[in-house]
Design a protein around this motif. Structure first.
Motif, PDB file in Angstrom:
ATOM      1  N   GLN A   1      -3.592   0.584  -3.295  1.00 28.33           N
ATOM      2  CA  GLN A   1      -3.442  -0.747  -2.711  1.00 28.33           C
ATOM      3  C   GLN A   1      -3.260  -1.783  -3.810  1.00 28.33           C
ATOM      4  OE1 GLN A   1      -6.732  -1.827  -0.213  1.00 28.33           O
ATOM      5  NE2 GLN A   1      -6.131  -3.979  -0.093  1.00 28.33           N
TER       6      GLN A   1
ATOM      7  N   VAL B   1       0.854  -1.180   0.000  1.00 26.98           N
ATOM      8  CA  VAL B   1       0.000   0.000   0.000  1.00 26.98           C
ATOM      9  C   VAL B   1       0.892   1.232   0.000  1.00 26.98           C
ATOM     10  CG1 VAL B   1      -1.795   1.287   1.207  1.00 26.98           C
ATOM     11  CG2 VAL B   1      -1.813  -1.210   1.271  1.00 26.98           C
TER      12      VAL B   1
ATOM     13  N   PHE C   1      -4.528   6.609  -0.872  1.00 30.75           N
ATOM     14  CA  PHE C   1      -3.805   5.346  -0.932  1.00 30.75           C
ATOM     15  C   PHE C   1      -3.984   4.644  -2.267  1.00 30.75           C
ATOM     16  CE2 PHE C   1      -7.968   4.453   0.955  1.00 30.75           C
ATOM     17  CZ  PHE C   1      -8.432   3.426   0.161  1.00 30.75           C
TER      18      PHE C   1
ATOM     19  N   ARG D   1       0.775   5.339   0.443  1.00 32.76           N
ATOM     20  CA  ARG D   1      -0.124   6.326   1.020  1.00 32.76           C
ATOM     21  C   ARG D   1       0.505   7.717   1.011  1.00 32.76           C
ATOM     22  NH1 ARG D   1      -3.077   4.776   6.386  1.00 32.76           N
ATOM     23  NH2 ARG D   1      -1.140   5.499   7.325  1.00 32.76           N
TER      24      ARG D   1
END
Length: 321
Positions: A85, A70, A83, A72
């Motif tokens: 992912q 992830v 974010f 961010r």
């Protein structure tokens, strides 16, 4: 027939906690495994104060451990966390999205989670299921953050962390081997009566144990996820089925090499469930006493394993001489 479209999922919740508290919970992803039930372990790979890269392990549906990366971007001024992912379990492009926290009155906030996922080349039926899964996960994750954030006034009293350790004048490899082979613990650890371990991927274990290490001393069944990192000589764990008054329990076994041996550490973190304290420990029991007793129960079980790991390593060395 294939479908190429973006599925967006957005949910908003009113949270009885200040916006700064909620944002702080979102920003501190490393603590998510203790505070949010679905997360097993989070490791921060890179962080420059604004941008970070995380490795996240979770257990969707409670059956199979998955992991992903992830990325961010944290913006405390606007209380937004954006974010991306990368999820190997869900086909297609990465899931992107954002958390946004807004003030709602003097002590409340509004929390919004938006997620988008491109369903590339999936048949129509599978595309619909993937979108439904995204909606369900979005709602569940938002609910978990809301529930934890609303404990903010009591959270310091509900959380505790501690370590126990032993020194072993022997090879680290033998100690790690003992900790890794949890399937053999019924023959080696007195408080473990039975074990069933699933290891679909090397070092990724789901262990079901029967034993007598519960808070009341009676036999209970526990279910634990374990991530084994042999190169780093670490085993991270999270208990998936906790007894009252424990809401969450995670930690790790790790080895510290020293000149004449190794120090073996069991580090544990706990979040108490306040509603379960009196049911187990008796009417009128305060959180301070619950903390003391939980520390004693878990510390005793962890120390027993540490001492047996030491004995195992020393016995193996003696046999080789």
């Amino acid at each position: 027939m294939s479908s190429q479209r973006v599925h967006a999922s957005e949910r908003t919740a009113s949270v009885s906690a200040p916006a700064g508290v909620v944002y702080g919970l979102l920003a501190d992803a490393v603590r998510w495994p203790l505070l949010l039930p679905g997360h097993l372990h989070v490791e921060r790979m890179d962080f420059d104060g604004v941008r970070e890269r995380l490795r996240v392990w979770d257990l969707p549906g409670g059956e199979r451990i998955r992991s992903g990366h992830v990325r961010r971007i944290l913006d405390p001024r606007t209380r937004t966390v954006a974010f991306t992912q990368e999820d190997t379990a869900r086909p297609g492009a990465p899931t992107t999205g954002s958390w946004t926290v807004e003030e709602d009155g003097a002590t409340g906030s509004r929390l919004t989670l938006r997620r988008e996922h491109t369903l590339e080349g999936l048949p129509a039926g599978r595309s619909a299921r993937s979108g439904a899964d995204l909606d369900r996960e979005t709602a569940e994750l938002l609910g978990r953050v809301k529930e934890t954030a609303e404990l903010w006034e009591r959270l310091d009293e509900l959380l505790l962390s501690f370590e126990d350790s032993v020194r072993v004048p022997g090879p680290a490899e033998l100690v790690y081997d003992f900790l890794h082979r949890i399937a053999d613990w019924p023959e080696l650890v007195p408080h473990v009566e039975w074990a069933e371990v699933t290891e679909d991927l090397p070092g990724v274990q789901l262990a079901v144990l029967d034993g007598s290490a519960g808070p009341d001393g009676r036999s209970r069944t526990s279910r634990t996820a374990r991530l084994c990192f042999p190169a780093a000589e670490r085993i991270v764990f999270k208990e998936l089925r906790t007894p009252e008054p424990i809401a969450a329990h995670s930690g790790e076994w790790f080895l510290v090499r020293e000149n004449d041996g190794v120090r073996v550490v069991c580090a544990q973190q706990v979040m108490l469930r306040e509603a379960g304290v009196e049911a187990v420990l008796g009417a009128g029991t305060e959180l301070a006493e619950a903390r003391r007793q939980v520390r004693m129960w878990l510390g005793r079980a962890g120390t027993e394993v540490l001492r047996l790991a030491k004995w195992h390593a020393q016995s193996a060395v003696r046999r080789l001489r």
